[in-house]
Enzyme design. Structure first.
Site, PDB file in Angstrom:
ATOM      1  N   GLY A 134       0.342  -1.191   0.206  1.00  0.00           N
ATOM      2  CA  GLY A 134      -0.012  -0.419  -0.269  1.00  0.00           C
ATOM      3  C   GLY A 134       1.315   0.893  -0.060  1.00  0.00           C
TER       4      GLY A 134
ATOM      5  N   SER B  18       5.926  -5.159  -1.286  1.00  0.00           N
ATOM      6  CA  SER B  18       5.914  -3.646  -2.210  1.00  0.00           C
ATOM      7  C   SER B  18       6.363  -3.417  -0.945  1.00  0.00           C
ATOM      8  CB  SER B  18       4.733  -3.831  -2.226  1.00  0.00           C
ATOM      9  OG  SER B  18       3.996  -2.198  -3.244  1.00  0.00           O
ATOM     10  N   ALA B  19       5.202  -2.292  -0.461  1.00  0.00           N
ATOM     11  CA  ALA B  19       5.520  -1.683   0.998  1.00  0.00           C
ATOM     12  C   ALA B  19       6.269  -2.320   1.745  1.00  0.00           C
ATOM     13  CB  ALA B  19       3.995  -0.615   1.374  1.00  0.00           C
TER      14      ALA B  19
ATOM     15  N   HIS C   9       8.456  -3.087  -7.656  1.00  0.00           N
ATOM     16  CA  HIS C   9       7.834  -2.883  -8.932  1.00  0.00           C
ATOM     17  C   HIS C   9       8.059  -2.446  -9.720  1.00  0.00           C
ATOM     18  CE1 HIS C   9       3.605  -3.235  -6.791  1.00  0.00           C
ATOM     19  NE2 HIS C   9       4.136  -2.848  -5.778  1.00  0.00           N
TER      20      HIS C   9
ATOM     21  N   GLU D 127       8.574  -6.484 -11.356  1.00  0.00           N
ATOM     22  CA  GLU D 127       7.277  -7.454 -10.793  1.00  0.00           C
ATOM     23  C   GLU D 127       7.316  -9.201 -10.863  1.00  0.00           C
ATOM     24  OE1 GLU D 127       3.523  -5.336 -12.122  1.00  0.00           O
ATOM     25  OE2 GLU D 127       3.953  -4.076 -10.651  1.00  0.00           O
TER      26      GLU D 127
END
Length: 236
Positions: A89, A121-122, A158, A193
């Site tokens: 997020g 991700s985060a 990403h 990714e």
């Protein structure tokens, strides 16, 4: 120390956490409960919704997760965890909440003691020394940019090579080159990714079919595959 650091939760055209689900299942092994989830990167949807979304995937391999937002003392919940999961997020929102609740320090202590950590991700960004190689806007101000420091290098999740036609702004690569010019001692790993890192103590393995792009000041930017030795990234 055991970490599974995933670039992204969802590949184009796939369901949520579809591509890494077998890696997550294998990483957790016999751990089916006591799995604590940190949903603080969610901003435009609720923590309850986030928990449900992740639990639906983990249920496929019999694992039950609980979220820190449902505990009166989130840091204590982390200290009692058998495994820790940090979702993606907005990285700034995630870090601010982790710092304010004491979850940041609690996670670091538990993971260094051997509790498995999964992030995407985060959640992968915060395993680094700082959040400085996130792709996110600073929508809130954390106490500092310092994060867990479980690994000695920075991840850019990403990671994207594309430069769209008509776009006059900086590419992802140019942004990272700015970062290493200002932080000359730091390596940055552009994690594309569909890829992830497995960390077991000081051993680092790339998982995925796409190459890793590594940046360091004064060195030529290089690509590495899952077959390459990445031990240099783990030197502190």
């Amino acid at each position: 120390m055991r970490l599974l650091l995933i670039s992204n939760s969802t590949n184009a055209g796939e369901a949520y956490l579809e591509y890494p689900k077998e890696n997550i299942r294998e990483f957790l092994g016999d751990i089916k409960d006591g799995i604590i989830f940190v949903p603080y990167a969610a901003v435009s949807f609720s923590y309850d919704e986030y928990l449900t979304k992740v639990q639906n995937r983990f249920s496929e391999f019999g694992a039950k997760i609980e979220s820190v937002h449902n505990f009166e003392n989130p840091a204590e919940a982390v200290r009692n965890a058998k495994a820790i999961v940090v979702g993606g997020g907005n990285t700034f929102h995630l870090v601010k909440c982790m710092q304010e609740t004491g979850v940041m320090d609690a996670i670091r202590q538990r993971v260094l003691a051997g509790v498995p950590y999964i992030g995407w991700s985060a959640g992968s960004n915060v395993s680094c020394p700082t959040l400085c190689t996130t792709n996110d806007m600073p929508i809130v101000e954390p106490q500092s940019f310092n994060t867990l420091g479980l690994i000695p290098f920075q991840i850019n999740p990403h990671y994207l090579d594309a430069h769209p036609d008509g776009h006059a702004g900086e590419t992802r690569e140019q942004r990272i080159i700015e970062y290493i010019a200002a932080n000359r001692q730091m390596y940055v790993a552009g994690l594309r990714e569909g890829c992830m890192f497995l960390v077991e103590d000081e051993k680092l393995t790339l998982i995925g079919k796409r190459p890793l792009r590594v940046f360091h000041y004064g060195e030529e930017t290089r690509e590495y595959t899952a077959a390459d030795d990445l031990s240099f990234l783990m030197k502190r």
